[in-house]
Design an enzyme around this catalytic site. Sequence first.
Site, PDB file in Angstrom:
ATOM      1  N   ASP A  32       4.656   5.991  -5.004  1.00 16.65           N
ATOM      2  CA  ASP A  32       3.297   5.776  -5.501  1.00 16.65           C
ATOM      3  C   ASP A  32       2.642   7.135  -5.740  1.00 16.65           C
ATOM      4  OD1 ASP A  32       0.313   5.261  -5.411  1.00 16.65           O
ATOM      5  OD2 ASP A  32       1.034   3.212  -5.133  1.00 16.65           O
ATOM      6  N   ASN A  89      -0.412  -7.507  -4.220  1.00 19.66           N
ATOM      7  CA  ASN A  89      -1.773  -7.919  -4.547  1.00 19.66           C
ATOM      8  C   ASN A  89      -1.760  -8.750  -5.828  1.00 19.66           C
ATOM      9  OD1 ASN A  89      -2.804  -6.299  -2.403  1.00 19.66           O
ATOM     10  ND2 ASN A  89      -2.593  -4.505  -3.719  1.00 19.66           N
ATOM     11  N   GLN A  96      -5.275  -5.646  -7.293  1.00 17.74           N
ATOM     12  CA  GLN A  96      -4.266  -5.391  -8.317  1.00 17.74           C
ATOM     13  C   GLN A  96      -4.913  -4.605  -9.453  1.00 17.74           C
ATOM     14  OE1 GLN A  96      -2.321  -8.871 -10.012  1.00 17.74           O
ATOM     15  NE2 GLN A  96      -0.778  -7.614 -11.023  1.00 17.74           N
ATOM     16  N   HIS A 102       4.121  -5.981  -8.465  1.00 25.35           N
ATOM     17  CA  HIS A 102       4.759  -4.891  -7.742  1.00 25.35           C
ATOM     18  C   HIS A 102       4.539  -5.078  -6.248  1.00 25.35           C
ATOM     19  CE1 HIS A 102       0.704  -3.604  -8.924  1.00 25.35           C
ATOM     20  NE2 HIS A 102       0.676  -2.818  -7.858  1.00 25.35           N
ATOM     21  N   LEU A 103       5.562  -4.732  -5.517  1.00 21.48           N
ATOM     22  CA  LEU A 103       5.555  -4.848  -4.069  1.00 21.48           C
ATOM     23  C   LEU A 103       5.361  -3.452  -3.493  1.00 21.48           C
ATOM     24  CD1 LEU A 103       6.151  -6.912  -1.714  1.00 21.48           C
ATOM     25  CD2 LEU A 103       8.483  -6.042  -1.785  1.00 21.48           C
TER      26      LEU A 103
END
Length: 116
Positions: A32, A89, A96, A102-103
Site C-alpha cells: 500500500d 471495505n 472504499q 481489494h483485501l
Amino acid sequence: MSEATCLFCKIREGAIPAKIVYQDEHCLAFEDINPQAPTHVLFIPRKHIATVNDLTHEDRELVGSLYLGAAKVARERGHADTGYRVVMNTQRDAGQTVFHIHLHLLAGRPLHWPPG
C-alpha cells in the site's frame, strides 16, 4: 469506474508501478502506498469487480485466492503466530476509495478493535 480508468487495473497491467509482493493466476498483491501498519499489502483480483456487492457465485475461487495469498504473505513475514488483520471495505461509508475489490493485509503492530 471502468477498467480503463481503474487505478488497480492500471497497476495490474503495469501502467502504474507498484511493489508487487505476491501473484497467482487469480490475484496480484502489492505494498500500500499509504501504509497503516508496518505490513500493509493490498490483494486485488485480476478480474475487475467494483465492490463486494458485485460478486457472483462464480467468483468464489477468486475471492478465496485473495485470502490464501494474504495468509501466505503473513506467514512469510512472520505474522502468522503474532496476528494480522484482513479486511475488505465496501462502498464509500466503509472507506472504499478505489472501486476494484481489494483485501487489506495489516500486521506488525497491535490492531485495536473497533477499527474506527
